[in-house]
Design an enzyme around this catalytic site. Sequence first.
Site, PDB file in Angstrom:
ATOM      1  N   SER A 150       0.833  -1.199   0.000  1.00 19.30           N
ATOM      2  CA  SER A 150       0.000   0.000   0.000  1.00 19.30           C
ATOM      3  C   SER A 150       0.875   1.259   0.000  1.00 19.30           C
ATOM      4  CB  SER A 150      -0.969  -0.025   1.188  1.00 19.30           C
ATOM      5  OG  SER A 150      -1.894   1.019   1.126  1.00 19.30           O
ATOM      6  N   HIS A 151       0.649   2.159   0.946  1.00 21.75           N
ATOM      7  CA  HIS A 151       1.350   3.451   0.960  1.00 21.75           C
ATOM      8  C   HIS A 151       2.649   3.394   1.768  1.00 21.75           C
ATOM      9  CE1 HIS A 151      -1.119   3.224   4.565  1.00 21.75           C
ATOM     10  NE2 HIS A 151      -0.315   4.096   5.127  1.00 21.75           N
ATOM     11  N   LYS A 160      -1.314  -9.611  -0.500  1.00 20.09           N
ATOM     12  CA  LYS A 160      -2.638  -9.888   0.046  1.00 20.09           C
ATOM     13  C   LYS A 160      -3.424 -10.767  -0.915  1.00 20.09           C
ATOM     14  CE  LYS A 160      -4.367  -5.308  -1.421  1.00 20.09           C
ATOM     15  NZ  LYS A 160      -5.000  -4.059  -0.961  1.00 20.09           N
ATOM     16  N   ASP A 308      -2.429   6.259  -3.720  1.00 23.04           N
ATOM     17  CA  ASP A 308      -1.280   5.531  -3.187  1.00 23.04           C
ATOM     18  C   ASP A 308      -0.813   4.494  -4.212  1.00 23.04           C
ATOM     19  OD1 ASP A 308      -3.474   3.848  -2.919  1.00 23.04           O
ATOM     20  OD2 ASP A 308      -2.740   2.933  -1.071  1.00 23.04           O
ATOM     21  N   ASP A 312      -5.724   1.920  -4.020  1.00 23.70           N
ATOM     22  CA  ASP A 312      -6.960   1.654  -3.287  1.00 23.70           C
ATOM     23  C   ASP A 312      -7.337   2.830  -2.385  1.00 23.70           C
ATOM     24  OD1 ASP A 312      -5.108   1.343  -1.233  1.00 23.70           O
ATOM     25  OD2 ASP A 312      -5.886  -0.579  -0.541  1.00 23.70           O
ATOM     26  N   ARG A 313      -6.523   3.875  -2.398  1.00 22.88           N
ATOM     27  CA  ARG A 313      -6.845   5.076  -1.628  1.00 22.88           C
ATOM     28  C   ARG A 313      -6.877   6.298  -2.543  1.00 22.88           C
ATOM     29  NH1 ARG A 313      -4.225   4.768   4.387  1.00 22.88           N
ATOM     30  NH2 ARG A 313      -4.337   2.524   4.678  1.00 22.88           N
TER      31      ARG A 313
END
Length: 552
Positions: A150-151, A160, A308, A312-313
């Site tokens: 992720s970030h 994941k 990100d 997903d953000r």
Amino acid sequence: MALHQRAGQTAQQQDLVNIPRLMSLYYRQVPDVTQPAQRVSFGTSGHRGCAFNGSFNQNHIWAIVQAVVDYRQQQGINGTLFLGMDTHALSQAAYISAVEVLLANEVNVVVQQHESFTPTPVVSQAIVAANEGKAKGDLALSDGIIITPSHNPPQDGGIKYNPPHGGPAEGEITSWIENRANAYLTNQLEGVKKLNYGTASAIGLIKQQDLITPYVTALVQVIDMAAIARAGVKIGIDPLGGSGIYYWEKIAERYGLDITLVNDKVDPTFGFMPLDKDGKIRMDCSSPYAMAGLLKHQNEYDVCIGNDPDYDRHGIVCPGSGLMNPNHYLAVAIDYLLSHRPQWSAQLKIGKTLVSSALIDKIVASHQRELCEVPVGFKWFVDGLADASLAFGGEESAGAAFLKQDGSTWCTDKDGIILGLLAAEIIAVTGKTPAEHYETLVAKFGRCYYRRIDSPINAKQKARFGRLNGDTLNASTLAGDAITAVLTHAPGNGAAIGGIKVTTANGWFAARPSGTEALFKIYGESFVDEQHLEQLMRDAQQLVKNALKGEG
């Protein structure tokens, strides 16, 4: 935490990760499974770690992916597995390791053409589309793996698993995979099948497809792209060097949108990034410091969007207003969608995490809709998005997804692309920016003052968090107000919070341990003013400290 003196300033040479050393350690360092920090550990977003400290190495990926294969076999999942990755340095290496195990186990793997990057929401949407119309026990069901931390900073890696519903795996699934993977590590990878990557490539076992076009083509089902084009909304994009960087040009071409990439750099050191508040390179699109590069362009466009690395953000920047607080944008998005999706059933619920702003509660009630308040973690929204009983699911950490315009499922993981495009749709349809809409909501419902702080915690205290309740808290007031409720389970689904939430007539706080760090997080919100919030947060910290000390 004190603000770093160079927060918001572009990284310098001394801030950059030694990528060759990182990569060499990924391949040559063997994790010591007797050390808890080097074992496989699935938090709310999969396993994350770093090759420098032995928590994300080749053996981890081999073991985790074999465990995923075992889970698929146990569940009778035999369809295509979509494999995506982001732009972190370790993601490319972990992608190769994952392919070696998947192909050795004869899994039908689909990756992006030219083995390029694939955002998390694209994998989720591909799974949902592939499984449409199939029964739950169908042997041809698809699922996916995404290689991403992720970030997180450039030196980190992550992986994941998204099962056939397309969203983040539930706790019972991740626990099974975690235990299986650690057993493989303990037994020195006995039972893990591997096929040399070069051999697999040479004989054409890796199936490369264009995953960009289907996703881009389907966007019209979830966003009013024609309205954005007609209004000529000027959109500035900073991909933050992430996996969606090649999507925006395709979106602009297909729908005739005015989109400009203000930053087209992809660099595993992320050396183009401004430093975050703590002086680290972190691609956090909800941080004004990490987004400082995009903020310079805020008055050149009608809206600016940042994401990100795995997309997903979302981060939404409005002219003259800067980066919107994630809670503020979630409130605006929910209010707009409930007013501009006429095909959505009145029975559809709105999902929020219990640490998101209470302004959302007021908005949902004003639309006469039902609120579904769940613990932290997007996995709690998956079932509702999958069966289209939940119109929207959003997290305070700038992650959300919602249904198609016709009320059917779009994806079941967070989608930063559609949340960004929704901001453009809001401008196109209403003539107002999301920031202006937020002020309208404040005028109607009152202003909320929100904050999150992190504090260090030891392992013994962390274990006590799950046993906190009204008795162990031993308090009747918070910031001068009577406590009206002490929650240990989320009202929306009855699931354990893993911590505690305390409410009064004028505010609330929630406390929970981090799933990945030796920290606990306190979230608080006041409906009065900043001074009241300060007192509320001070009281919250002291109450939690006393409860953890006294809890036996």
